[in-house]
Design a protein around this motif. Structure first.
Motif: not given
Length: 165
Positions: A132-160
């Motif tokens: 998510a920073g400016k240092q490095g060779w990547h061209k796109v800054k990214t992060l991830i959002k997701f939800c945890v409900s009990g034993k379930k990981i869901h609603n995963l979203e990649v954000v540019e």
């Protein structure tokens, strides 16, 4: 349900979009290379923060955050480390433990490459939010959002993020 904002490799730069995209999150998890303790403090002032230090982080960050963090989020066992590798290419530092005591969710940073991979051998989801920073060779800054409900990981979203590098 717990809403998570996952970020890594900020290298001292915090895009304003992080606050917009993580506004509905309950917690922020940072997978290392914060860059400055001030950046960590900004995130911690916004939402509850869990994190690990990365290879570029200084003594202040290393005194505040561990190298490895193993915890439960609801019923999901999470292991977060900065240099962890990924399925079939785990780093030597984690390889033995990940196969003998696998988590449900393994999070790493370091590569600046966003990855979402399910490791069928150990029944574990691997996430790397990229960088998510400016240092490095990547061209796109990214992060991830997701939800945890009990034993379930869901609603995963990649954000540019705003990609004016």
């Amino acid at each position: 349900m717990t809403r998570i904002g996952l970020i890594s490799d900020t290298h001292g730069y915090l895009d304003d979009g992080v606050f917009k995209h993580f506004a509905d999150c309950d917690e922020i998890w940072h997978a290392g290379d914060f860059g400055t303790i001030e950046l960590a403090d900004q995130l911690a002032g916004f939402k509850p923060l869990k994190g690990v230090y990365g290879n570029i982080d200084d003594a202040k960050i290393r005194q505040t955050f561990p190298e490895n963090l193993r915890f439960n989020c609801e019923e999901i066992n999470v292991w977060m480390t900065h240099i962890g590798g990924y399925p079939d290419k785990y780093s030597p530092a984690v390889k033995r433990t990940i196969y003998t005591n696998p988590p449900d969710l393994f999070i790493s940073g370091h590569s600046h490459i966003l990855k979402v991979i399910f490791d069928k051998k150990i029944n574990c989801l691997h996430l790397n939010p990229g960088a998510a920073g400016k240092q490095g060779w990547h061209k796109v800054k990214t992060l991830i959002k997701f939800c945890v409900s009990g034993k379930k990981i869901h609603n995963l979203e990649v954000v540019e993020l705003n990609n004016n590098m």
